[in-house]
Design a protein around this motif. Sequence first.
Motif, PDB file in Angstrom:
ATOM      1  N   GLN A   1       0.711  -1.204  -0.204  1.00  0.00           N
ATOM      2  CA  GLN A   1      -0.063   0.002  -0.040  1.00  0.00           C
ATOM      3  C   GLN A   1       0.774   1.279   0.066  1.00  0.00           C
ATOM      4  N   GLY A   2       1.882   1.092   0.164  1.00  0.00           N
ATOM      5  CA  GLY A   2       2.993   2.281   0.458  1.00  0.00           C
ATOM      6  C   GLY A   2       2.993   2.648   1.640  1.00  0.00           C
ATOM      7  N   TYR A   3       4.172   3.395   2.009  1.00  0.00           N
ATOM      8  CA  TYR A   3       4.546   3.882   3.256  1.00  0.00           C
ATOM      9  C   TYR A   3       3.323   4.771   3.994  1.00  0.00           C
ATOM     10  N   ASP A   4       3.192   5.842   3.252  1.00  0.00           N
ATOM     11  CA  ASP A   4       2.078   6.662   3.675  1.00  0.00           C
ATOM     12  C   ASP A   4       0.614   6.187   3.858  1.00  0.00           C
ATOM     13  N   ARG A   5       0.352   5.160   3.081  1.00  0.00           N
ATOM     14  CA  ARG A   5      -0.947   4.929   3.212  1.00  0.00           C
ATOM     15  C   ARG A   5      -0.938   3.453   4.291  1.00  0.00           C
ATOM     16  N   THR A   6      -0.088   3.172   4.872  1.00  0.00           N
ATOM     17  CA  THR A   6      -0.394   2.031   5.868  1.00  0.00           C
ATOM     18  C   THR A   6      -0.200   2.972   7.301  1.00  0.00           C
ATOM     19  N   SER A   7      -1.051   2.853   8.094  1.00  0.00           N
ATOM     20  CA  SER A   7      -0.935   3.406   9.421  1.00  0.00           C
ATOM     21  C   SER A   7      -0.691   2.448  10.566  1.00  0.00           C
ATOM     22  N   VAL A   8       0.073   3.087  11.435  1.00  0.00           N
ATOM     23  CA  VAL A   8       0.614   2.189  12.323  1.00  0.00           C
ATOM     24  C   VAL A   8      -0.371   1.295  13.136  1.00  0.00           C
ATOM     25  N   GLN A   9      -1.608   1.664  13.205  1.00  0.00           N
ATOM     26  CA  GLN A   9      -2.681   0.789  13.558  1.00  0.00           C
ATOM     27  C   GLN A   9      -2.760  -0.602  12.989  1.00  0.00           C
TER      28      GLN A   9
ATOM     29  N   GLY B   1      19.028   0.302 -13.650  1.00  0.00           N
ATOM     30  CA  GLY B   1      17.609   0.566 -13.978  1.00  0.00           C
ATOM     31  C   GLY B   1      16.762  -0.447 -13.875  1.00  0.00           C
ATOM     32  N   SER B   2      17.232  -1.477 -14.630  1.00  0.00           N
ATOM     33  CA  SER B   2      16.807  -2.649 -14.993  1.00  0.00           C
ATOM     34  C   SER B   2      16.506  -3.399 -13.702  1.00  0.00           C
ATOM     35  N   VAL B   3      17.337  -3.291 -12.781  1.00  0.00           N
ATOM     36  CA  VAL B   3      17.029  -4.075 -11.520  1.00  0.00           C
ATOM     37  C   VAL B   3      15.840  -3.243 -10.810  1.00  0.00           C
ATOM     38  N   HIS B   4      16.127  -1.964 -10.606  1.00  0.00           N
ATOM     39  CA  HIS B   4      15.029  -1.108 -10.056  1.00  0.00           C
ATOM     40  C   HIS B   4      13.639  -1.436 -10.416  1.00  0.00           C
ATOM     41  N   HIS B   5      13.602  -1.875 -11.784  1.00  0.00           N
ATOM     42  CA  HIS B   5      12.327  -1.768 -12.596  1.00  0.00           C
ATOM     43  C   HIS B   5      11.703  -3.077 -12.393  1.00  0.00           C
ATOM     44  N   LEU B   6      12.350  -4.147 -11.793  1.00  0.00           N
ATOM     45  CA  LEU B   6      11.860  -5.336 -11.509  1.00  0.00           C
ATOM     46  C   LEU B   6      10.591  -5.463 -10.786  1.00  0.00           C
ATOM     47  N   SER B   7      10.687  -4.821  -9.789  1.00  0.00           N
ATOM     48  CA  SER B   7       9.540  -4.671  -9.042  1.00  0.00           C
ATOM     49  C   SER B   7       8.079  -4.037  -9.643  1.00  0.00           C
ATOM     50  N   THR B   8       8.369  -3.424 -10.870  1.00  0.00           N
ATOM     51  CA  THR B   8       7.136  -3.069 -11.748  1.00  0.00           C
ATOM     52  C   THR B   8       6.547  -4.012 -12.377  1.00  0.00           C
TER      53      THR B   8
ATOM     54  N   ARG C   1       6.674   6.707  -9.418  1.00  0.00           N
ATOM     55  CA  ARG C   1       6.899   6.827  -8.075  1.00  0.00           C
ATOM     56  C   ARG C   1       5.589   6.608  -7.180  1.00  0.00           C
ATOM     57  N   SER C   2       4.797   7.383  -8.111  1.00  0.00           N
ATOM     58  CA  SER C   2       3.430   7.672  -7.294  1.00  0.00           C
ATOM     59  C   SER C   2       2.092   6.813  -8.006  1.00  0.00           C
ATOM     60  N   MET C   3       2.534   5.756  -9.038  1.00  0.00           N
ATOM     61  CA  MET C   3       1.388   5.207  -9.609  1.00  0.00           C
ATOM     62  C   MET C   3       0.314   4.462  -8.648  1.00  0.00           C
ATOM     63  N   HIS C   4       0.919   3.873  -7.504  1.00  0.00           N
ATOM     64  CA  HIS C   4       0.135   3.067  -6.447  1.00  0.00           C
ATOM     65  C   HIS C   4      -0.830   3.897  -5.806  1.00  0.00           C
TER      66      HIS C   4
END
Lengths: 202, 202
Positions: free
Chosen positions: A32-40, A168-175, B116-119
């Motif tokens: 969900q991304g860092y900001d969208r994930t609450s500590v709760q 770049g290609s390594v970075h891109h893997l998660s996409t 960075r923000s697509m998600h």
Amino acid sequence: MAGTRDGGNGSGGTKPVARRLLATATRLFAEQGYDRTSVQEIVDAAGVTKGALYHYFGSKEDLLQEVYSRVLRLQQERLDAFADADAPVEQRVREAAADVVVTTIENLDDASIFFRSMHHLSPEKNKQVRAERRRYHERFRALIEEGQRSGVFSTATPADLVVDYHFGSVHHLSTWYRPEGPLSPQQVADHLADLLLRALRP
Amino acid sequence: MAGTRDGGNGSGGTKPVARRLLATATRLFAEQGYDRTSVQEIVDAAGVTKGALYHYFGSKEDLLQEVYSRVLRLQQERLDAFADADAPVEQRVREAAADVVVTTIENLDDASIFFRSMHHLSPEKNKQVRAERRRYHERFRALIEEGQRSGVFSTATPADLVVDYHFGSVHHLSTWYRPEGPLSPQQVADHLADLLLRALRP
DNA sequence: CACGGCAGACTAACCAGTCGGTATGTGGAA
DNA sequence: TTCCACATACCGACTGGTTAGTCTGCCGTG
């Protein structure tokens, strides 16, 4: 002031609850991304409460940094091992290039957090992570330059750019990489390393 | 229900205030990330108030999507032009590969937001963006496959992977490229296109 | 006077982090 | 063995602050 807080130390004996919290946070940050994930959300998913989390970690940001330093430590160690091996440059580059792909795929959650959420870190922590990343980059670049000097790699492209090209290609893997896809991590790694080596042919 | 709302339509006559809001939002999203940028910040920086923003845009997310569709439209148009040109495959690939690098650098803010923000987009909008991206990807892949069939490119690597390899480096640009660095956008583009073509040599 | 274009106060929701309190375990003295 | 002292591990209600989005109304222009 830190009590039992687990700053960001070495490897050894982390408590089960702390480990579970970090693993859960990693998964949720990746999803969900860092900001969208609450500590709760994190503590709920880990089956504990905020008291437990703040008992082991100083802040939400600390969780993020833990993910980073684990990944960085792992990949730096592996790169060093491959780079220091006793083998022709060509082979060392190929193995190092392939290995970073495999370990990235095997830790795809960490990787996507790493590449997507770095800017969420405070300036100091961000600076620290960047410095570690640069060390990694430099090590890889030195390897490419060694090959260029000894004539087995083309010098048409600056080594810096070659490194950025590959990462770049390594970075891109998660996409794009999906475990259920047709290619195994090792197969992808071999292909990407092959592309790099082919691009470097004189 | 939309009133004067500017859904996400074509190009033409957007009002100056709406354009300024979008430009300001783009810059702030790129600098601080989507979640860390409040609507209040955007309207302050643009010299208006929330009333104005919500007069032209339905939500904060709409601003993000506008950035995406502008970039996608631009790059798809350019790729189509290069791909349809009357020239040898090798040259068409080289020009298309270099062009996407140049336009990405020239719109580095949009690019870093994009990757960075697509998600942060809602599932439906995300799906829509992914579909458009796939169209782009497929077009590029077809070009590579054409070269492979006609024998000017190696078939050692599946065309899909080749495309992901190259776009990895494009994706990565926003991480390392700095305008004040030693290389011009065109020089970087030529180098990266060259690496691609060299990797594809039979 | 009607309406597009915009102002800005307001609301309901949410969230990171705090803090006083409780349970569990451990070592030593009586 | 029993009991006390103290620390670690954790709970969960609460707080202060922020945020996206709404709504009423003003104001200039055609």
